[in-house]
Scaffold this motif. Structure first.
Motif, PDB file in Angstrom:
ATOM      1  N   LEU A 191       1.586   7.143  18.801  1.00 34.93           N
ATOM      2  CA  LEU A 191       2.894   6.818  18.232  1.00 34.93           C
ATOM      3  C   LEU A 191       3.864   7.987  18.399  1.00 34.93           C
ATOM      4  N   ALA A 192       3.370   9.210  18.120  1.00 38.20           N
ATOM      5  CA  ALA A 192       4.219  10.392  18.244  1.00 38.20           C
ATOM      6  C   ALA A 192       4.606  10.638  19.704  1.00 38.20           C
ATOM      7  N   SER A 193       3.606  10.451  20.609  1.00 37.96           N
ATOM      8  CA  SER A 193       3.893  10.667  22.037  1.00 37.96           C
ATOM      9  C   SER A 193       4.914   9.661  22.537  1.00 37.96           C
ATOM     10  N   ALA A 196      11.390  17.671  18.330  1.00 35.38           N
ATOM     11  CA  ALA A 196      10.477  16.527  18.275  1.00 35.38           C
ATOM     12  C   ALA A 196       9.087  16.913  18.774  1.00 35.38           C
ATOM     13  N   LEU A 252       2.071  17.263  13.580  1.00 35.43           N
ATOM     14  CA  LEU A 252       1.430  16.062  13.052  1.00 35.43           C
ATOM     15  C   LEU A 252       0.008  15.915  13.589  1.00 35.43           C
ATOM     16  N   ILE A 253      -0.144  16.093  14.874  1.00 36.29           N
ATOM     17  CA  ILE A 253      -1.493  15.946  15.478  1.00 36.29           C
ATOM     18  C   ILE A 253      -2.436  17.006  14.940  1.00 36.29           C
ATOM     19  N   PHE A 295       7.219   8.174  20.827  1.00 34.91           N
ATOM     20  CA  PHE A 295       8.531   8.543  20.286  1.00 34.91           C
ATOM     21  C   PHE A 295       9.138   9.694  21.077  1.00 34.91           C
ATOM     22  N   TRP A 296       8.292  10.715  21.379  1.00 35.93           N
ATOM     23  CA  TRP A 296       8.803  11.913  22.093  1.00 35.93           C
ATOM     24  C   TRP A 296       9.214  11.556  23.511  1.00 35.93           C
ATOM     25  N   ALA A 335      -1.923   7.758  15.616  1.00 33.84           N
ATOM     26  CA  ALA A 335      -0.815   8.652  15.257  1.00 33.84           C
ATOM     27  C   ALA A 335      -0.337   9.443  16.481  1.00 33.84           C
ATOM     28  N   ALA A 336      -1.310   9.924  17.316  1.00 38.80           N
ATOM     29  CA  ALA A 336      -0.929  10.696  18.497  1.00 38.80           C
ATOM     30  C   ALA A 336      -0.160   9.829  19.484  1.00 38.80           C
ATOM     31  N   GLY A 352       7.364  18.880  16.049  1.00 36.96           N
ATOM     32  CA  GLY A 352       6.910  17.991  14.979  1.00 36.96           C
ATOM     33  C   GLY A 352       5.696  17.192  15.383  1.00 36.96           C
ATOM     34  N   MET A 353       5.672  16.710  16.619  1.00 35.98           N
ATOM     35  CA  MET A 353       4.532  15.922  17.081  1.00 35.98           C
ATOM     36  C   MET A 353       3.258  16.778  17.113  1.00 35.98           C
TER      37      MET A 353
END
Length: 919
Positions: free
Chosen positions: A221-223, A22, A29-30, A225-226, A218-219, A25-26
């Motif tokens: 949201l990804a953070s 994860a 994405l960033i 989630f992680w 996006a950052a 992937g994050m």
């Protein structure tokens, strides 16, 4: 335990893998979003650059067209066409990309003509085609399109103007009309161009905000989630091992699990890691015995005591208890180590304290709260002679008093009770009844309530150190050779005397005493004799002192005397006279009887200064005046003396420049053969033509040149000038004669002196027999053994040597036996009273007889009368010099007197009044 750690390792790694995936992937994405944002920003930068180029081209086209309408300059027309073409390229790209039917290479070429950044061309094309309806972009393109017709009219105007200029030039009315059209079109285009630029800027700002919000969202949201994933995974992996490790690591003692078979460490708690300075993982696998310093372990009952090794090199003393257990089928020893460093240190300190107290050189007393002695060490018994049995029934302060004899004050015990430490000097008594100075230090030991439980006193016999301190204080304040006060001590006494005189409206005076010709004593006898002479002088000065007077030696042969309690200046003068008489009495130093004199300067408070420094300086100036004017006398200070000192400083500065400015010159005084009256020699006499003070005689600047180290340069100039003059006289066919010149001791004794003489002779190509060097007795004294070597070298060259001013120095007939002495010059002091003085007659006749027996030519100096001339002729003197014959003459006058040319009149030597001092 080891098996449990191994089993738990694999599930832990598997459970952490989704978290790692994860995270990767994050990050990807960033990075992708950031790359896309950077590409869009590059495109926006290219679009903004294109807008800037278009705006500049539009404005420059209007400027060039206006200039062309006014002047018809082809350069202006070409500038218009270039900018007009650029506007055309941009308009074509805008329209063709918006239609969607275009050739990409043609568009790229057109944008390149418009100075577009190559890397931004794809993005610009994309924006024209797909983003033309975006906020602000639509308004910007509309404003741009609204200027198309006006820009086209500018092209039409340029064609009309070009046609008009080709037909002979437009009329004034036509030119004005066209300029008006251009202005009108510019007024139409300019606001729309500004609106276009503004909309583009707003669009770029809007796009940047959209990109930032997008990437940030996006950052985030990804953070989120992680983090949610990590929280769930970490919560699951906390279990039994953490709980066990918490208990294991929280132990205050160091715990180590050791493989009984191999002695390897299987596990160690945090305390072990802290004490050893190693990471827990680093400890696993180590040999247990490697934790201890080699050879430090020893059995102590059921436990073992050893020194635990640390990374910083400081060992820790531990007591180890061990027990054997099993992990499954594996035998394991559990070792529990307890830190006993403090216990060992306390035992060691107690032992060291007891030994130190017994062996310390200072006496130590321990007394109870009532100050009754409980313990003393051996040093105290040795110092005082009192045993512990005697002192145990006494207070230790009973045998001590303050230096003035009073008991120890209560303030001492109050200070110590308040937590202080009292240190001071007291008077103490020994068992035999004698007393001695003692340095006493008292401190207190308190109980848990803060009350004084014991007193600790340290005593030191300072009999020797106090005597040493007094001796050192005396040495710091006094001259080690004479025992007189030194400069600092003298200034201290002087300050006190000035303060006393100010309170009582009295006076005080400072005398500066300098011995005359003391250096000659050092050079003639030895420095040891000179030091003994200074001691004699100090004794005679001390003999004349009164109750309020102080004498000091401030350096070399310089002394100062402070006279206190004066009422008149005459008292200082009377003391100076007594001191001069005392110092002039012969002094017997070993086998030598030495007669000295001194020069004294006097400065008094309050007239001549209000502080010690000023009085000493002014007395020094007065002493210099006494030494310069007369010697063996005293002078009172006057302000003019400092002016004379400043004048000497100025003269020294001018003297350094005199050689470069060619201000020195020579005069020549004839030396006459008494029997025939013929001039057989001349003496070169140095003069200084000072630009402000006029002609200066050698006595006015030669001593200064010697003190400044310039005398050798002046002597070298004199020798070159003499050799050059002899060469000129030879070329003028004058009769050959001897030329005498004076040589200072510094020049005569220099190692390069003989070589410089040879060089001067070779350069001038004259005979060495034409030169004669005159050297005084004092110079011979200073040179010592080097005198005979230099004289022998000069004699070998054929150069004559004369002893000048013979009989005035520390005369020794041994000088006359030196090889190379050709001439003896009898000093004028023995000539001036001839023939009336029977003493001078006896001395001169003795000198002449000795010189004749040694085959040395005699020259009498300072002949000023015919009677002197006749007497010396009868007495057998060979040559004479003086104003009776001639004073110093310029070289041209000497040449006129001795020239063989019959056109010159023969000059007669005659008596010349002594209008100038002797050279």
């Amino acid at each position: 335990m080891r098996i449990a750690r191994t089993v738990l390792q694999k599930p832990l790694s598997r459970r952490l893998m989704p978290l790692a995936y994860a995270l990767v992937g994050m990050v990807a994405l960033i990075l992708g979003l950031t790359w896309g944002a950077m590409k869009i920003q590059v495109t926006l930068a290219g679009f903004l650059n294109g807008e800037s180029v278009w705006s500049k081209a539009q404005k420059q086209a209007v400027i060039d067209l206006q200039a062309y309408a006014s002047s018809g300059s082809r350069h202006d027309l070409e500038g218009f066409k270039t900018n007009y073409a650029l506007l055309g390229y941009d308009r074509w790209v805008r329209d063709v990309t918006a239609s969607g039917h275009y050739d990409y290479n043609e568009v790229k070429a057109a944008l390149s003509h418009g100075n577009a950044i190559p890397e931004t061309i794809p993005g610009v094309v994309f924006m024209f085609q797909h983003v033309n309806q975006a906020p602000y972009m639509r308004q910007a393109l509309a404003a741009w399109r609204s200027t198309d017709d006006a820009i086209a009219q500018l092209g039409t105007i340029s064609e009309e103007l070009q046609h008009a200029y080709a037909s002979g030039g437009p009329s004034a009315q036509e030119m004005e009309r066209q300029r008006s059209r251009i202005r009108a079109l510019n007024d139409f285009i300019e606001p729309r161009s500004d609106d276009f630029s503004l909309q583009i800027a707003h669009g770029a700002l809007w796009m940047g905000e959209v990109l930032f919000v997008g990437v940030l969202f996006a950052a985030c949201l990804a953070s989120a989630f992680w983090l949610s994933l990590a929280r769930r995974i970490l919560a699951r992996i906390r279990g039994t091992e953490d709980r066990f490790q918490l208990l294991f690591d929280s132990a205050a003692d160091a715990i180590v699990m050791v493989d009984e078979s191999h002695g390897r460490i299987l596990n160690a708690n945090r305390t072990t890691s802290l004490w050893s300075g190693r990471d827990p993982l680093e400890l696993v696998g180590m040999n247990f015995q490697d934790l201890f310093v080699d050879g430090s372990t020893r059995a102590a009952g059921s436990s073992t005591i050893g020194m635990l090794r640390t990374m910083n090199g400081i060992a820790r003393t531990v007591e180890t208890h061990s027990s054997l257990t099993t992990w499954g089928a594996q035998p394991v020893r559990q070792a529990i180590m307890r830190d006993i460093s403090d216990r060992v240190a306390m035992e060691q300190e107690r032992r060291i304290g007891a030994e130190a107290m017994a062996s310390v050189a200072e006496g130590v007393i321990i007394a109870d709260a009532e100050r009754r002695v409980t313990t003393v060490n051996a040093a105290h018994t040795r110092i005082t002679g009192y045993t512990l049995q005697y002192l145990q029934h006494h207070r230790f302060d009973e045998l001590r008093r303050m230096p003035d004899g009073s008991p120890l004050p209560s303030s001492i015990w109050e200070m110590v009770a308040d937590g202080g430490n009292w240190v001071g000097e007291v008077q103490s008594w020994r068992s035999d009844g004698s007393s001695y100075p003692e340095l006493l230090s008292i401190s207190a030991i308190r109980n848990s309530d803060g009350r004084v439980q014991h007193y600790v006193a340290v005593v030191t016999d300072i009999t020797r150190s106090k005597a040493d301190r007094q001796r050192l204080e005396y040495m710091v304040a006094h001259d080690p050779l004479t025992g007189l006060a030194n400069r600092n001590e003298f200034q201290r006494h002087c300050t006190h005397a000035i303060e006393t005189a100010a309170r009582t409206n009295g006076a005080t005076a400072v005398l500066f005493v300098d011995l005359d010709a003391f250096k000659a004593v050092n050079d003639s006898y030895s420095h040891a004799i000179g030091d003994r002479l200074l001691v004699k002088v100090a004794q005679r000065i001390r003999r004349e002192l009164g109750e309020n007077d102080v004498a000091s030696r401030i350096g070399g042969d310089e002394f100062t005397v402070l006279l206190g309690g004066l009422r008149t200046r005459e008292q200082a003068a009377q003391f100076a006279n007594r001191l001069l008489m005392s110092l002039s009495e012969p002094m017997l130093i070993g086998d030598y009887e030495i007669v000295m004199s001194a020069s004294i300067g006097i400065a008094g408070y309050p007239l001549d200064g209000s502080d010690p420094v000023a009085l000493i300086a002014n007395a020094d100036a007065a002493m210099y005046a006494a030494k310069t004017q007369e010697r063996n006398t005293y002078r009172f200070y006057t302000p003019l003396m400092h002016a004379d000192a400043r004048m000497r400083l100025m003269l020294g500065a001018d003297l350094r420049q005199a050689l470069m400015r060619d201000e020195f010159y020579l005069v020549f005084q004839p030396s006459v053969e008494l029997r025939s009256g013929r001039i057989v020699a001349v003496e070169a006499l140095l003069r200084w033509r000072h630009p402000e003070r006029g002609e200066l005689m050698p006595d006015e600047f030669i001593p200064l040149a010697e003190s400044l180290g310039l005398i050798r340069r002046i002597d070298a100039w004199t020798m070159r000038a003499v050799c050059s003059q002899i060469r000129q006289w030879d070329q003028a066919k004058l009769p050959p004669m001897r030329v005498a010149l004076n040589a200072s001791a510094a020049t005569f004794g220099h190692p390069g002196f003989i070589d410089s003489v040879k060089h001067a002779l070779q350069t001038s190509q004259i005979s060495p027999k034409r030169l004669m060097f005159e050297i005084t007795e004092s110079a011979i004294l200073r040179l010592g053994e080097a005198t005979e070597q230099t004289m022998h070298a000069l004699h070998a060259l054929g150069i004559g040597i004369a002893i000048d001013d013979f009989g005035t120095g520390y005369s020794s007939l041994a000088y006359l036996k030196l090889s190379g002495i050709d001439f003896l010059k009898i000093d004028r002091s023995f000539i001036k009273d001839l023939p009336d003085s029977t003493n001078d007659m006896a001395i001169v006749e003795a000198m002449l007889a000795i010189a004749k027996s040694l085959d040395i030519c005699t020259i009498a100096e300072g002949i000023e009368t015919a009677a002197q001339h006749e007497y010396l002729l009868r007495a057998g003197c060979i040559e004479g010099q003086g104003y009776y014959y001639s004073r110093g003459l310029p070289a041209s006058e000497i040449e006129r007197m001795l020239s063989p040319n019959p056109r010159h009149e023969t000059s007669r030597l005659r008596l010349v009044p002594p209008k100038y001092p002797r050279a």
